[in-house]
Structures are given as structure tokens and as C-alpha cells.
Design a protein around this motif. Sequence first.
Motif, PDB file in Angstrom:
ATOM      1  N   ALA A 140      61.319  20.193   2.324  1.00  0.00           N
ATOM      2  CA  ALA A 140      62.391  19.330   1.818  1.00  0.00           C
ATOM      3  C   ALA A 140      62.236  17.886   2.301  1.00  0.00           C
ATOM      4  N   ARG A 141      61.509  17.703   3.378  1.00  0.00           N
ATOM      5  CA  ARG A 141      61.279  16.351   3.864  1.00  0.00           C
ATOM      6  C   ARG A 141      60.150  15.644   3.092  1.00  0.00           C
ATOM      7  N   SER A 187      64.827  16.550  -3.834  1.00  0.00           N
ATOM      8  CA  SER A 187      65.560  17.823  -3.855  1.00  0.00           C
ATOM      9  C   SER A 187      65.332  18.623  -5.130  1.00  0.00           C
ATOM     10  N   ALA A 228      62.318  23.625   5.511  1.00  0.00           N
ATOM     11  CA  ALA A 228      62.939  22.340   5.900  1.00  0.00           C
ATOM     12  C   ALA A 228      61.905  21.216   5.841  1.00  0.00           C
ATOM     13  N   HIS A 229      60.702  21.512   6.267  1.00  0.00           N
ATOM     14  CA  HIS A 229      59.626  20.524   6.192  1.00  0.00           C
ATOM     15  C   HIS A 229      59.294  20.205   4.728  1.00  0.00           C
ATOM     16  N   THR A 281      55.446  24.180  12.428  1.00  0.00           N
ATOM     17  CA  THR A 281      55.232  24.307  10.979  1.00  0.00           C
ATOM     18  C   THR A 281      53.788  24.737  10.702  1.00  0.00           C
ATOM     19  N   ASP A 315      57.113  25.824   5.686  1.00  0.00           N
ATOM     20  CA  ASP A 315      58.426  25.678   6.322  1.00  0.00           C
ATOM     21  C   ASP A 315      59.370  24.981   5.328  1.00  0.00           C
TER      22      ASP A 315
END
Length: 333
Positions: free
Chosen positions: A158-159, A163, A155-156, A199, A153
Motif C-alpha cells: 500500500a505504500r 489505493s 502494508a508495504h 518485509t 507485505d
Amino acid sequence: MNLSLDNLEKLLTTRDPVLVEDLFAEACRVRDEVYGRKVFMRGLIEVTSHCKNNCLYCGLRRDMHCTRYRLTKEQILQCCRTGHELGFRTFVMQGGEDAWMTDERVCDIVRSVKREFPDCAVTLSLGERGRESFARLKDAGADRYLLRHETADAAHYARLHPSEMRFEHRMQCLRDLRELGFQTGCGFMVGSPGQTLETLKKDLQFIAEFRPEMVGIGPFIPASGTPFEHEPAGSVELTLRLLAIIRVMHPRVLLPATSALGTLHPQGRERAIRAGANVVMPNLSPQDTRSLYSIYNNKLATGSEAAESAADIRARMKAIGMEVPTERGDFIG
Ligand code: SAH
Ligand code: SF4
């Protein structure tokens, strides 16, 4: 067994022990059908603790002030000699993303290992590299490459990463490895911060589509000094269910009972085998560097000798009725 998305959710969350036992039994049945009751040993050699990356979860991230080391080619060969003597026929060279590990150096190491141990497989796990670089490593004789996707996933992802680390690049690396003919391993941590049922379903879907030769999954374990040091560790139970689901979904996959599981539960690796895993990776790194390769806290067997950890794991596997053959243990296609 029904592995539709709805049923996956049920298998991951059920409190019914019978359902879970059925899942584990089915996983062992399909594993035994393909590979027999065999557990393959891989000798793990932690070749460098230097890393240019800053993954939020990892104890070797760039921002950690810790003593770092690199093994010389001679030290690595020495680990392989010890391992070969102990019956290992696969050597896994793992490390941080270390610019010092140029293509030239890695190729030289791979060639030397393959020259001295032509009956052995070489697995690399050195993080992301360019396609050209992977191609050179393959030409030098590397057989397999482990690069966990960490999460399917974006977005996951990116956590879990700063970056400058890109989800797309990691996935591209996996596709390149596959196209170049490596036996390719992906995988993820169970219980990494921000992970959800959604996820996890994406991880399983990714594995179903990509059909890697290997999948490495283990619980997340907090590492002191990292941004996630106070986060809870992942669940052993959930990890076991995921191992079993992956086995049922993809019967031929090589699936390790990871040291992270053994770290969180004294019988973690045995339980993983009973849930369908078929690989173990005892540590062959030199005794004095083991404690420096501290990806997470309380890493298993820190300090114990190669011979000792190999004998320990063999005995554990035999005690649960598994054979531990002296063979490479390649993916059966
Ligand atoms: N640098 C390479 C290989 C070494 S790290 C790479 O990142 O691919 C190997 C694996 O260790 C990572 O893929 C990650 O899934 C796992 N790992 C890192 N930190 C961890 C932690 N705190 N708990 C459990 N597993 C962790
Ligand atoms: Fe480096 Fe791998 Fe740790 Fe990330 S997980 S910081 S790439 S060693």
C-alpha cells in the motif's frame, strides 16, 4: 545450508565475506546440478509504454507526461525475426497496463509469433488481468507470464501503490496464472521505499511456498518525475545475496540477472550469475523506442542495437565460464 528465518537474517546482514562467498558458491553448485553451466537468453520486447496504473516507483506511471508508444504486430514480429537470427528462443513481451492491449490484440500477436517461430517460447508481462483474459492468452499459445508481486507485505504494498491497486488482486492473478498452466514468475525490487528485513523475509517465505517457475528481482532505481525520485537506489550487494538465497531455497527456479543490476554496477549481471542466476534478458526493442520505455533512470543499453547487446551479453557470459545455448530454457520440473 541453513535457511531458517534466523539464519536468513544473518545471511542478509553479515559483514563476514567468507559467509557471503559460501552462500554464492552453494547457490552456483545447486544451479549447476539442475541446469548445468548454462545461461538462458530471453529477448525482451517492450511492446507498449502506455499504462493506466500509477505505481509510485515507476517512470511509466499514468501521471508522467512522457511520449508514449505502442509497437505494431509487424514491428513485434520484426523484433522476433532479428532475435531468432541471433539465437533467441524465448521472446518476452513486456509493457504497461494498456487497455489498447485487448485480449483479441494480444492473442493475435501471440498466435502470429508462435506460427512463425514454433520453436520459441512466448512470455508475457503485461500486468494484472482477469482470469478469463489469462485463459485466452494461454489458449492462444503463451507459455509463461511474469508478474512481480512487488512485496509480500500488504502494508508495504500500500505504500508503493495508490489505493486503487490491491495487493490481494495481484496475488490472485499469480494464483490464476499458475492454475491455468503458465510457467509463472513473481518477484520484487530490492530497496524499494519502506522495505525492511521483515518485509524481505515475507517475500522469501512467499517464494518458498508459491514455488514459482521464475523469480525476477532487481534493485529499485529512482525514476525522475515520480514520487520516489529522491529515494536512494537499492543495494547491489543485498540483491546478490537475495538471488543466492532464492537459488538455494528453490534450486530449479529460473532466475534472471536483471538489467537493473547491470545499470547500477558495470559487472552487475556477471556478479548475479556468480550468485546463482541463470537467465539474461537483452533488449530486442526497436532502437527508437528504447529510450521511451523509461521505467527508471539510466536504463542499460538505451539506444544500442539488438545485435550489439546480444553479442555483448554472450561475450560477458562466456568470459565467466558460462555457456549460452540456443534453446528455450524451460523450467525443469
Ligand atoms: N506493467 C507490468 C510490466 C512492466 S513493469 C507490471 O507492472 O507488471 C516491470 C517491473 O519493473 C515491475 O514489476 C517493477 O518491479 C519494475 N520496476 C518498475 N519501476 C522500477 C524502478 N523504479 N526501479 C526498478 N524496477 C522497477
Ligand atoms: Fe504500469 Fe507496470 Fe509501471 Fe506499474 S510498474 S506503472 S503497472 S508499467
